[in-house]
Design a protein around this motif. Structure first.
Motif, PDB file in Angstrom:
ATOM      1  N   SER A 146       8.416  10.823   1.922  1.00 36.77           N
ATOM      2  CA  SER A 146       9.011   9.788   2.788  1.00 36.77           C
ATOM      3  C   SER A 146       8.606   8.391   2.329  1.00 36.77           C
ATOM      4  O   SER A 146       9.399   7.455   2.420  1.00 36.77           O
ATOM      5  CB  SER A 146       8.603   9.992   4.254  1.00 36.77           C
ATOM      6  N   SER A 147       7.380   8.240   1.837  1.00 38.70           N
ATOM      7  CA  SER A 147       6.933   6.895   1.430  1.00 38.70           C
ATOM      8  C   SER A 147       7.737   6.414   0.221  1.00 38.70           C
ATOM      9  O   SER A 147       8.160   5.256   0.165  1.00 38.70           O
ATOM     10  CB  SER A 147       5.429   6.876   1.125  1.00 38.70           C
ATOM     11  N   ALA A 148       7.987   7.323  -0.714  1.00 42.14           N
ATOM     12  CA  ALA A 148       8.752   6.938  -1.904  1.00 42.14           C
ATOM     13  C   ALA A 148      10.208   6.653  -1.534  1.00 42.14           C
ATOM     14  O   ALA A 148      10.792   5.658  -1.986  1.00 42.14           O
ATOM     15  CB  ALA A 148       8.679   8.042  -2.955  1.00 42.14           C
ATOM     16  N   GLY A 192       5.489  -0.570  -4.428  1.00 45.08           N
ATOM     17  CA  GLY A 192       5.418  -0.311  -2.985  1.00 45.08           C
ATOM     18  C   GLY A 192       4.575   0.933  -2.704  1.00 45.08           C
ATOM     19  O   GLY A 192       3.731   0.934  -1.802  1.00 45.08           O
ATOM     20  N   GLU A 193       4.801   1.991  -3.501  1.00 50.15           N
ATOM     21  CA  GLU A 193       4.032   3.232  -3.355  1.00 50.15           C
ATOM     22  C   GLU A 193       2.532   2.976  -3.537  1.00 50.15           C
ATOM     23  O   GLU A 193       1.712   3.594  -2.865  1.00 50.15           O
ATOM     24  CB  GLU A 193       4.497   4.248  -4.411  1.00 50.15           C
ATOM     25  N   LYS A 194       2.182   2.059  -4.431  1.00 50.35           N
ATOM     26  CA  LYS A 194       0.753   1.760  -4.640  1.00 50.35           C
ATOM     27  C   LYS A 194       0.135   1.238  -3.347  1.00 50.35           C
ATOM     28  O   LYS A 194      -1.008   1.531  -3.035  1.00 50.35           O
ATOM     29  CB  LYS A 194       0.578   0.699  -5.734  1.00 50.35           C
ATOM     30  N   ILE A 196       1.089   2.000  -0.326  1.00 46.88           N
ATOM     31  CA  ILE A 196       0.988   3.089   0.663  1.00 46.88           C
ATOM     32  C   ILE A 196       0.000   4.176   0.215  1.00 46.88           C
ATOM     33  O   ILE A 196      -0.811   4.649   0.995  1.00 46.88           O
ATOM     34  CB  ILE A 196       2.389   3.690   0.958  1.00 46.88           C
ATOM     35  N   HIS A 197       0.049   4.545  -1.072  1.00 44.98           N
ATOM     36  CA  HIS A 197      -0.731   5.695  -1.582  1.00 44.98           C
ATOM     37  C   HIS A 197      -2.069   5.344  -2.209  1.00 44.98           C
ATOM     38  O   HIS A 197      -2.863   6.250  -2.430  1.00 44.98           O
ATOM     39  CB  HIS A 197       0.040   6.391  -2.715  1.00 44.98           C
ATOM     40  N   GLY A 198      -2.255   4.105  -2.619  1.00 48.14           N
ATOM     41  CA  GLY A 198      -3.478   3.767  -3.348  1.00 48.14           C
ATOM     42  C   GLY A 198      -3.305   4.006  -4.823  1.00 48.14           C
ATOM     43  O   GLY A 198      -3.216   3.090  -5.623  1.00 48.14           O
ATOM     44  N   LEU A 203       5.459   9.919  -9.651  1.00 46.72           N
ATOM     45  CA  LEU A 203       6.382  11.061  -9.615  1.00 46.72           C
ATOM     46  C   LEU A 203       7.392  10.935  -8.462  1.00 46.72           C
ATOM     47  O   LEU A 203       8.602  11.094  -8.665  1.00 46.72           O
ATOM     48  CB  LEU A 203       5.566  12.357  -9.451  1.00 46.72           C
ATOM     49  N   ASP A 204       6.904  10.636  -7.268  1.00 47.17           N
ATOM     50  CA  ASP A 204       7.786  10.652  -6.090  1.00 47.17           C
ATOM     51  C   ASP A 204       8.862   9.574  -6.163  1.00 47.17           C
ATOM     52  O   ASP A 204      10.034   9.825  -5.885  1.00 47.17           O
ATOM     53  CB  ASP A 204       6.969  10.470  -4.798  1.00 47.17           C
ATOM     54  N   ASN A 205       8.465   8.339  -6.533  1.00 49.55           N
ATOM     55  CA  ASN A 205       9.476   7.270  -6.616  1.00 49.55           C
ATOM     56  C   ASN A 205      10.457   7.551  -7.752  1.00 49.55           C
ATOM     57  O   ASN A 205      11.653   7.255  -7.652  1.00 49.55           O
ATOM     58  CB  ASN A 205       8.843   5.872  -6.738  1.00 49.55           C
ATOM     59  N   ASN A 242      -2.366  12.281   5.393  1.00 48.46           N
ATOM     60  CA  ASN A 242      -2.103  11.006   4.760  1.00 48.46           C
ATOM     61  C   ASN A 242      -2.367  11.169   3.265  1.00 48.46           C
ATOM     62  O   ASN A 242      -3.447  11.583   2.854  1.00 48.46           O
ATOM     63  CB  ASN A 242      -3.046  10.029   5.473  1.00 48.46           C
ATOM     64  N   THR A 243      -1.341  10.884   2.485  1.00 47.96           N
ATOM     65  CA  THR A 243      -1.431  11.135   1.046  1.00 47.96           C
ATOM     66  C   THR A 243      -2.567  10.341   0.403  1.00 47.96           C
ATOM     67  O   THR A 243      -3.293  10.850  -0.452  1.00 47.96           O
ATOM     68  CB  THR A 243      -0.078  10.792   0.387  1.00 47.96           C
ATOM     69  N   ARG A 244      -2.731   9.079   0.836  1.00 40.59           N
ATOM     70  CA  ARG A 244      -3.769   8.226   0.257  1.00 40.59           C
ATOM     71  C   ARG A 244      -5.147   8.905   0.340  1.00 40.59           C
ATOM     72  O   ARG A 244      -5.881   8.982  -0.655  1.00 40.59           O
ATOM     73  CB  ARG A 244      -3.803   6.890   1.010  1.00 40.59           C
TER      74      ARG A 244
HETATM   75 MG   LIG Z   1       4.136   9.657  -0.108  1.00 43.52          MG
END
Ligand SMILES: [Mg+2]
Ligand SMILES: Nc1ncnc2c1ncn2[C@@H]1O[C@H](COP(=O)(O)OP(=O)(O)OP(=O)(O)O)[C@@H](O)[C@H]1O
Ligand SMILES: C[C@@](O)(CCO)CC(=O)[O-]
Length: 387
Positions: A146-148, A192-194, A196-198, A203-205, A242-244
């Protein structure tokens, strides 16, 4: 002008977490999307606000553009063609803007999404009022990317509003970006993923941007052409995570046990490579579809065992594994784990009755099951009407 965009979620067939440490992963996009609508007020409107409406969450954020500008204008925004990492210092400044929105404690996880939004919006558009509305088919924080999908669909709408992108804005219906615009879009979504995820692998984006089934390693992707039916049951345990935090946990474990964890990551690399070879190999080849499915099931079980070694399984995932095994079906977690979703391969010859039985039993445990289409198109934009 209104720009709409949609970006798909994903499943990871093999290689999550290990991919952050340089191993190969195999992922496919699914036909569940995050949608973004971007609308600028007309010149006659005396509007100084940037609004972010998270419709499904019933949350409305609103910032004065003058206030955002006072906080961020020293960065020289906008710089749409230069994807840039948001520094810790700037994240802290944006966090002040997000904190002012008083997000309820139960929805506090959305603050990283709002931070990514402000970074992407101001970097690509600058300091202009607008209303951005987000809706999603995807469960948030459940392993389906979802974050990507959020970062990719948002970036697609933002870039789509610029004159520099190569798109036919008179086209009615969904449109795909050309390759160089997609590359730019993917780089911004990764930034943006950075936030949210750290430490995302990208891969996801990447799978949300380009779609299809992909093999991915150290930032490089190859499209895989599947030569077999791939039907997966997705079970959402509804256990939030939480993925992070999970990605950070694996990195800490690998610092404590570098040799052992490097062997685990190497084993995952081999599993992903073998899995992609099986999917791609022509049928009929030396293996029948059933034999291929049996090998995939074995590889999924092996990958799941290694994810347990990494410390990212969960009792709810173990319940899915036990339940599906009763029906001789193989499963693994997908995404970051720690709860979230699991995948179960549904072999071609499996009867509809068994699918119904296993689904009922999983749902009795309080889980949610779905079968999504996999490997379709990636991100799309739309300027005109949608039929
Ligand atoms: Mg994610
Ligand atoms: N539609 C959305 N609107 C706003 N923020 C979102 C949206 N979708 C995702 N996010 C942000 O992403 C966070 C969830 O990302 P996270 O990486 O933890 O899970 P995921 O992406 O669903 O799973 P995985 O990374 O394992 O595939 C949310 O807490 C929120 O901050
Ligand atoms: C856990 C992880 O491998 C996949 C999350 O969907 C993180 C990443 O690759 O960025």
């Amino acid at each position: 002008m209104e720009v709409k965009a949609r970006a798909p979620g994903k499943i990871i067939l093999a290689g999550e977490h290990a991919v952050v440490h340089g191993s190969t992963a195999v992922a496919a996009c699914i036909d569940l999307y995050t949608y973004v609508s971007l609308r600028f007020p007309s010149d006659s409107d005396d509007d100084d606000t940037l609004k972010l409406v998270l419709k499904d969450m019933e949350l409305n954020f609103s910032w004065s553009v003058t206030r955002i500008k006072a906080t961020l204008s020293h960065l020289g925004s906008p710089f749409p063609s230069t994807p840039t990492t948001c520094s810790m210092e700037v994240i802290k400044s944006i966090a002040v803007l997000v904190d002012e929105q008083n997000i309820p404690e139960a929805k506090i996880g959305l603050s990283s999404g709002a931070t990514a939004f402000l970074w992407l919006y101001t970097s690509i558009i600058g300091f202009k009022p607008a209303t951005v509305v987000v809706t999603s088919d995807l469960p948030l924080g459940a392993g389906l990317g979802s974050s990507a999908a959020f970062c990719v669909s948002l970036t697609a709408a933002l870039l789509g509003s610029l004159n520099s992108v190569h798109l036919d804005k008179n086209h009615q219906g969904w449109l795909t970006y050309g390759e160089s615009d997609l590359d730019l879009l993917n780089k911004w979504a990764f930034e943006g993923e950075k936030i949210i995820h750290g430490k995302p692998s990208g891969l996801d984006n990447t799978v949300s941007t380009y779609g299809n089934i992909i093999k991915f390693r150290s930032g490089n992707m190859t499209c895989i052409k599947s030569n077999m039916p791939l039907k997966m049951l997705i079970t959402n345990t509804k256990v939030g995570r939480n993925t992070r935090a999970l990605v950070a946990g694996v990195s800490e474990r690998s610092m404590r046990h570098p040799d052992a964890m490097s062997s685990v990551f190497n084993a995952v690399d081999s599993i992903s490579k073998e899995l992609s070879t099986i999917i791609e190999s022509p049928t009929p080849d030396d293996l029948s579809i059933t034999e291929k499915e049996e090998r995939l099931e074995e590889l999924m079980e092996m990958n799941q065992g290694l994810l347990q070694c990494m410390g990212v399984s969960h009792s709810s995932i173990e319940t899915v594994l036990r339940t599906t095994l009763k029906f001789k079906l193989a499963s693994k977690l997908t995404g970051a784990g720690g709860g979230g979703c699991a995948l179960t391969l549904l072999p071609t010859l499996l009867s509809a009755t068994v699918v119904e039985k296993v689904t009922t039993e999983l749902e009795t445990c309080g889980f949610q099951c779905l079968i999504a289409g996999i490997g379709g198109t990636g991100v799309e934009v739309c300027f005109g009407g949608l039929s």
